[in-house]
Design an enzyme around this catalytic site. Structure first.
Site, short mmCIF file in Angstrom:
data_model
loop_
_atom_site.label_atom_id
_atom_site.label_comp_id
_atom_site.label_asym_id
_atom_site.label_seq_id
_atom_site.Cartn_x
_atom_site.Cartn_y
_atom_site.Cartn_z
N ASP A 7 0.88 -1.16 0.00
CA ASP A 7 0.00 0.00 0.00
C ASP A 7 0.93 1.22 0.00
O ASP A 7 2.12 1.10 0.31
CB ASP A 7 -0.88 -0.02 1.25
CG ASP A 7 -1.75 1.21 1.36
OD1 ASP A 7 -2.34 1.60 0.34
OD2 ASP A 7 -1.81 1.81 2.45
N LEU A 8 0.41 2.37 -0.34
CA LEU A 8 1.28 3.57 -0.44
C LEU A 8 1.04 4.55 0.72
O LEU A 8 1.89 4.70 1.61
CB LEU A 8 1.03 4.24 -1.79
CG LEU A 8 1.69 5.59 -2.06
CD1 LEU A 8 3.21 5.50 -1.89
CD2 LEU A 8 1.37 6.06 -3.46
N ASP A 9 -0.15 5.20 0.70
CA ASP A 9 -0.44 6.22 1.72
C ASP A 9 -0.51 5.58 3.11
O ASP A 9 -1.32 4.70 3.35
CB ASP A 9 -1.81 6.86 1.42
CG ASP A 9 -1.82 7.59 0.07
OD1 ASP A 9 -0.94 8.43 -0.15
OD2 ASP A 9 -2.71 7.30 -0.75
N THR A 15 1.66 10.29 3.59
CA THR A 15 0.69 11.07 2.81
C THR A 15 -0.77 10.82 3.20
O THR A 15 -1.66 11.51 2.71
CB THR A 15 0.86 10.73 1.31
OG1 THR A 15 1.02 9.32 1.21
CG2 THR A 15 2.07 11.42 0.73
N LYS A 44 -9.82 5.72 4.83
CA LYS A 44 -8.49 5.16 4.59
C LYS A 44 -8.56 3.94 3.70
O LYS A 44 -9.32 3.02 3.97
CB LYS A 44 -7.85 4.74 5.93
CG LYS A 44 -6.87 5.73 6.49
CD LYS A 44 -6.06 5.09 7.60
CE LYS A 44 -5.58 6.11 8.58
NZ LYS A 44 -4.94 5.49 9.74
N SER A 113 -1.90 0.32 -4.50
CA SER A 113 -2.56 1.47 -3.89
C SER A 113 -3.87 1.79 -4.61
O SER A 113 -3.96 1.63 -5.82
CB SER A 113 -1.64 2.70 -3.97
OG SER A 113 -2.35 3.86 -3.58
N ALA A 114 -4.85 2.28 -3.83
CA ALA A 114 -6.11 2.73 -4.42
C ALA A 114 -5.95 4.10 -5.07
O ALA A 114 -6.84 4.58 -5.77
CB ALA A 114 -7.17 2.81 -3.33
N GLU A 168 -0.29 -3.09 4.71
CA GLU A 168 -1.40 -2.13 4.74
C GLU A 168 -1.55 -1.41 6.08
O GLU A 168 -1.22 -1.98 7.12
CB GLU A 168 -2.71 -2.90 4.53
CG GLU A 168 -3.22 -2.90 3.12
CD GLU A 168 -3.77 -1.56 2.66
OE1 GLU A 168 -3.94 -0.66 3.50
OE2 GLU A 168 -4.05 -1.42 1.46
N ASP A 169 -2.09 -0.20 6.03
CA ASP A 169 -2.39 0.53 7.26
C ASP A 169 -3.91 0.72 7.45
O ASP A 169 -4.32 1.37 8.40
CB ASP A 169 -1.72 1.91 7.26
CG ASP A 169 -2.35 2.85 6.25
OD1 ASP A 169 -2.69 2.39 5.14
OD2 ASP A 169 -2.54 4.04 6.56
C1 BG6 Z 1 -5.70 5.58 -0.64
C2 BG6 Z 1 -6.00 6.47 0.53
O1 BG6 Z 1 -4.36 5.23 -0.63
O2 BG6 Z 1 -6.01 6.24 -1.86
C3 BG6 Z 1 -7.45 6.95 0.48
O3 BG6 Z 1 -5.78 5.75 1.74
C4 BG6 Z 1 -7.73 7.60 -0.88
O4 BG6 Z 1 -7.67 7.86 1.53
C5 BG6 Z 1 -7.38 6.63 -2.00
O5 BG6 Z 1 -9.11 7.95 -0.95
C6 BG6 Z 1 -7.59 7.24 -3.39
O6 BG6 Z 1 -6.64 8.22 -3.60
P1 BG6 Z 1 -6.64 9.30 -4.79
O7 BG6 Z 1 -5.27 9.87 -4.75
O8 BG6 Z 1 -6.91 8.53 -6.06
O9 BG6 Z 1 -7.72 10.26 -4.49
MG MG Z 2 -2.95 3.28 3.26
#
Ligand code: BG6
Ligand code: MG
Length: 219
Positions: A7-9, A15, A44, A113-114, A168-169
Protein backbone atom coordinates in the site's frame (compact mmCIF):
# COMPACT_ATOMS: atom_id res chain seq x y z
CA UNK A 1 8.05 -14.95 -0.06
CA UNK A 2 8.56 -13.93 -3.68
CA UNK A 3 6.77 -10.60 -3.78
CA UNK A 4 5.59 -7.77 -1.57
CA UNK A 5 2.44 -5.85 -2.48
CA UNK A 6 2.73 -2.42 -0.94
CA UNK A 7 0.00 0.00 0.00
CA UNK A 8 1.28 3.57 -0.44
CA UNK A 9 -0.44 6.22 1.72
CA UNK A 10 0.37 5.49 5.36
CA UNK A 11 2.77 2.64 4.56
CA UNK A 12 5.47 3.96 2.22
CA UNK A 13 4.92 7.64 2.95
CA UNK A 14 3.16 9.85 5.46
CA UNK A 15 0.69 11.07 2.81
CA UNK A 16 -2.35 9.49 4.47
CA UNK A 17 -2.94 12.57 6.62
CA UNK A 18 -2.94 14.82 3.52
CA UNK A 19 -5.99 12.99 2.16
CA UNK A 20 -8.04 13.74 5.25
CA UNK A 21 -6.69 17.29 5.47
CA UNK A 22 -7.92 17.84 1.89
CA UNK A 23 -11.37 16.39 2.70
CA UNK A 24 -11.60 18.65 5.74
CA UNK A 25 -10.85 21.75 3.66
CA UNK A 26 -13.36 20.76 0.97
CA UNK A 27 -16.18 20.13 3.48
CA UNK A 28 -15.43 23.36 5.33
CA UNK A 29 -15.46 25.36 2.07
CA UNK A 30 -18.65 23.77 0.74
CA UNK A 31 -20.78 23.26 3.83
CA UNK A 32 -18.97 25.05 6.66
CA UNK A 33 -18.90 21.76 8.58
CA UNK A 34 -16.07 20.07 10.50
CA UNK A 35 -15.11 16.41 10.18
CA UNK A 36 -14.34 14.48 13.36
CA UNK A 37 -11.08 12.52 13.67
CA UNK A 38 -13.04 9.24 13.91
CA UNK A 39 -14.20 9.57 10.31
CA UNK A 40 -10.66 9.29 8.94
CA UNK A 41 -10.57 5.53 9.40
CA UNK A 42 -13.57 5.12 7.03
CA UNK A 43 -11.78 7.05 4.29
CA UNK A 44 -8.49 5.16 4.59
CA UNK A 45 -7.65 2.75 1.80
CA UNK A 46 -10.90 3.31 -0.07
CA UNK A 47 -11.24 5.14 -3.39
CA UNK A 48 -11.79 8.88 -3.69
CA UNK A 49 -15.48 8.39 -4.54
CA UNK A 50 -16.05 5.88 -1.72
CA UNK A 51 -14.38 8.31 0.71
CA UNK A 52 -16.71 11.15 -0.31
CA UNK A 53 -19.75 8.86 -0.09
CA UNK A 54 -18.77 7.93 3.49
CA UNK A 55 -18.28 11.60 4.40
CA UNK A 56 -21.58 12.76 2.90
CA UNK A 57 -23.43 9.87 4.59
CA UNK A 58 -21.92 10.90 7.90
CA UNK A 59 -22.95 14.54 7.36
CA UNK A 60 -26.35 13.44 6.01
CA UNK A 61 -25.89 15.66 2.96
CA UNK A 62 -27.13 14.81 -0.52
CA UNK A 63 -25.53 16.24 -3.68
CA UNK A 64 -26.18 15.80 -7.40
CA UNK A 65 -23.89 13.58 -9.48
CA UNK A 66 -22.26 16.60 -11.08
CA UNK A 67 -21.64 18.25 -7.69
CA UNK A 68 -20.21 14.96 -6.45
CA UNK A 69 -17.80 14.75 -9.37
CA UNK A 70 -16.80 18.38 -8.99
CA UNK A 71 -16.08 17.80 -5.30
CA UNK A 72 -13.84 14.77 -5.94
CA UNK A 73 -11.87 16.83 -8.48
CA UNK A 74 -11.58 19.76 -6.09
CA UNK A 75 -10.41 17.47 -3.28
CA UNK A 76 -7.75 16.09 -5.58
CA UNK A 77 -6.56 19.61 -6.43
CA UNK A 78 -6.09 20.35 -2.71
CA UNK A 79 -4.37 16.97 -2.21
CA UNK A 80 -2.01 17.63 -5.13
CA UNK A 81 -1.12 21.05 -3.66
CA UNK A 82 -0.21 19.33 -0.39
CA UNK A 83 1.92 16.83 -2.35
CA UNK A 84 3.87 19.55 -4.13
CA UNK A 85 6.51 19.72 -1.40
CA UNK A 86 6.87 15.93 -1.08
CA UNK A 87 10.46 14.62 -1.07
CA UNK A 88 12.22 11.34 -0.13
CA UNK A 89 12.25 12.75 3.44
CA UNK A 90 8.54 11.85 3.55
CA UNK A 91 9.31 8.13 3.25
CA UNK A 92 8.24 6.56 6.55
CA UNK A 93 10.91 5.19 8.94
CA UNK A 94 12.12 1.66 8.17
CA UNK A 95 10.69 1.54 4.65
CA UNK A 96 13.95 2.24 2.78
CA UNK A 97 15.72 -0.39 4.89
CA UNK A 98 12.96 -2.95 4.25
CA UNK A 99 13.07 -2.26 0.51
CA UNK A 100 16.87 -2.80 0.48
CA UNK A 101 16.47 -6.14 2.31
CA UNK A 102 13.75 -7.24 -0.10
CA UNK A 103 15.91 -6.32 -3.10
CA UNK A 104 18.88 -8.19 -1.61
CA UNK A 105 16.68 -11.31 -1.37
CA UNK A 106 15.32 -10.92 -4.91
CA UNK A 107 11.80 -10.24 -3.68
CA UNK A 108 9.70 -8.36 -6.26
CA UNK A 109 7.95 -5.12 -5.29
CA UNK A 110 4.53 -4.17 -6.60
CA UNK A 111 2.32 -1.22 -5.71
CA UNK A 112 -1.28 -2.00 -4.67
CA UNK A 113 -2.56 1.47 -3.89
CA UNK A 114 -6.11 2.73 -4.42
CA UNK A 115 -4.65 6.11 -5.27
CA UNK A 116 -4.68 7.41 -8.83
CA UNK A 117 -1.77 9.59 -7.68
CA UNK A 118 0.42 6.53 -6.96
CA UNK A 119 2.93 6.96 -9.83
CA UNK A 120 3.22 10.72 -9.14
CA UNK A 121 3.89 10.13 -5.42
CA UNK A 122 6.46 7.38 -6.11
CA UNK A 123 8.22 9.73 -8.50
CA UNK A 124 8.40 12.48 -5.88
CA UNK A 125 9.72 9.97 -3.33
CA UNK A 126 12.32 8.86 -5.93
CA UNK A 127 11.05 5.28 -5.64
CA UNK A 128 9.48 4.93 -9.07
CA UNK A 129 12.38 2.88 -10.47
CA UNK A 130 12.60 0.75 -7.33
CA UNK A 131 9.21 -0.83 -7.97
CA UNK A 132 8.86 -3.72 -10.42
CA UNK A 133 5.20 -2.89 -11.09
CA UNK A 134 2.35 -0.56 -10.23
CA UNK A 135 -1.20 -1.95 -10.34
CA UNK A 136 -3.61 0.53 -11.93
CA UNK A 137 -6.59 1.17 -9.62
CA UNK A 138 -8.62 2.57 -12.52
CA UNK A 139 -8.47 -0.86 -14.23
CA UNK A 140 -9.87 -3.01 -11.43
CA UNK A 141 -13.56 -3.80 -11.08
CA UNK A 142 -13.86 -3.18 -7.33
CA UNK A 143 -11.84 -1.16 -4.82
CA UNK A 144 -10.61 -2.24 -1.36
CA UNK A 145 -11.95 -4.11 0.66
CA UNK A 146 -12.39 -6.20 -2.53
CA UNK A 147 -9.19 -8.15 -3.32
CA UNK A 148 -8.88 -6.95 -6.96
CA UNK A 149 -6.00 -4.48 -6.60
CA UNK A 150 -3.86 -7.01 -4.69
CA UNK A 151 -4.59 -9.73 -7.25
CA UNK A 152 -3.65 -7.25 -10.02
CA UNK A 153 -0.46 -6.21 -8.17
CA UNK A 154 0.64 -9.86 -7.80
CA UNK A 155 -0.25 -10.57 -11.41
CA UNK A 156 1.83 -7.58 -12.56
CA UNK A 157 4.96 -9.26 -11.12
CA UNK A 158 3.91 -12.68 -12.49
CA UNK A 159 3.18 -14.15 -9.07
CA UNK A 160 0.12 -15.61 -7.39
CA UNK A 161 -1.08 -13.79 -4.25
CA UNK A 162 -0.11 -16.88 -2.20
CA UNK A 163 3.54 -16.21 -3.03
CA UNK A 164 3.20 -12.63 -1.76
CA UNK A 165 2.86 -10.54 1.36
CA UNK A 166 0.70 -7.40 1.39
CA UNK A 167 1.43 -4.46 3.69
CA UNK A 168 -1.40 -2.13 4.74
CA UNK A 169 -2.39 0.53 7.26
CA UNK A 170 -6.17 0.40 6.64
CA UNK A 171 -8.96 -1.96 7.64
CA UNK A 172 -10.26 -2.08 4.06
CA UNK A 173 -6.75 -2.92 2.86
CA UNK A 174 -6.19 -5.78 5.32
CA UNK A 175 -9.55 -7.29 4.32
CA UNK A 176 -8.53 -6.95 0.65
CA UNK A 177 -5.18 -8.69 1.22
CA UNK A 178 -6.77 -11.54 3.18
CA UNK A 179 -9.38 -12.23 0.55
CA UNK A 180 -6.78 -12.10 -2.24
CA UNK A 181 -4.94 -15.04 -0.66
CA UNK A 182 -1.79 -13.05 0.14
CA UNK A 183 -0.35 -12.88 3.68
CA UNK A 184 -1.37 -9.65 5.42
CA UNK A 185 0.97 -7.44 7.40
CA UNK A 186 -0.70 -4.53 9.19
CA UNK A 187 0.96 -1.32 10.27
CA UNK A 188 -0.93 0.58 12.95
CA UNK A 189 -3.48 0.20 15.68
CA UNK A 190 -4.29 -3.25 17.08
CA UNK A 191 -7.99 -2.45 17.58
CA UNK A 192 -8.38 -1.38 13.97
CA UNK A 193 -6.16 -3.95 12.26
CA UNK A 194 -7.00 -7.05 14.30
CA UNK A 195 -7.58 -9.07 11.10
CA UNK A 196 -3.93 -8.68 10.01
CA UNK A 197 -1.94 -11.96 10.18
CA UNK A 198 1.08 -10.05 11.44
CA UNK A 199 0.89 -6.59 13.03
CA UNK A 200 3.43 -3.84 13.67
CA UNK A 201 2.67 -0.65 15.57
CA UNK A 202 4.61 1.42 13.04
CA UNK A 203 6.78 1.05 9.95
CA UNK A 204 10.08 1.39 11.84
CA UNK A 205 9.45 -2.10 13.30
CA UNK A 206 9.00 -3.89 9.95
CA UNK A 207 11.50 -6.73 9.68
CA UNK A 208 12.27 -8.73 6.52
CA UNK A 209 13.32 -11.80 8.56
CA UNK A 210 10.16 -11.80 10.69
CA UNK A 211 7.81 -11.21 7.77
CA UNK A 212 9.43 -13.93 5.69
CA UNK A 213 9.33 -16.42 8.60
CA UNK A 214 5.65 -15.61 9.32
CA UNK A 215 4.75 -15.97 5.62
CA UNK A 216 6.54 -19.37 5.50
CA UNK A 217 4.75 -20.62 8.61
CA UNK A 218 1.38 -19.53 7.19
CA UNK A 219 1.87 -21.37 3.89
C1 BG6 B 1 -5.70 5.58 -0.64
C2 BG6 B 1 -6.00 6.47 0.53
O1 BG6 B 1 -4.36 5.23 -0.63
O2 BG6 B 1 -6.01 6.24 -1.86
C3 BG6 B 1 -7.45 6.95 0.48
O3 BG6 B 1 -5.78 5.75 1.74
C4 BG6 B 1 -7.73 7.60 -0.88
O4 BG6 B 1 -7.67 7.86 1.53
C5 BG6 B 1 -7.38 6.63 -2.00
O5 BG6 B 1 -9.11 7.95 -0.95
C6 BG6 B 1 -7.59 7.24 -3.39
O6 BG6 B 1 -6.64 8.22 -3.60
P1 BG6 B 1 -6.64 9.30 -4.79
O7 BG6 B 1 -5.27 9.87 -4.75
O8 BG6 B 1 -6.91 8.53 -6.06
O9 BG6 B 1 -7.72 10.26 -4.49
MG1 MG C 1 -2.95 3.28 3.26
Amino acid sequence: MKGVLFDLDGVIADTSVYHFQAWRKLIKDHFNRELPDELEVQTKGVSRADSLTAILNYLDIKVTDSEFNKMTEEKNDVFRELLASLTPANILPGISELISELKAHNVKLSLASASLNGPYILEKLELINTFDAIADPSKVAAGKPAPDIFIAAADAINLSPKECVGIEDSIAGIKAINSSGAFSVGVGNENELSEAYLLYSDTSKLSYEQINAAWKKHN
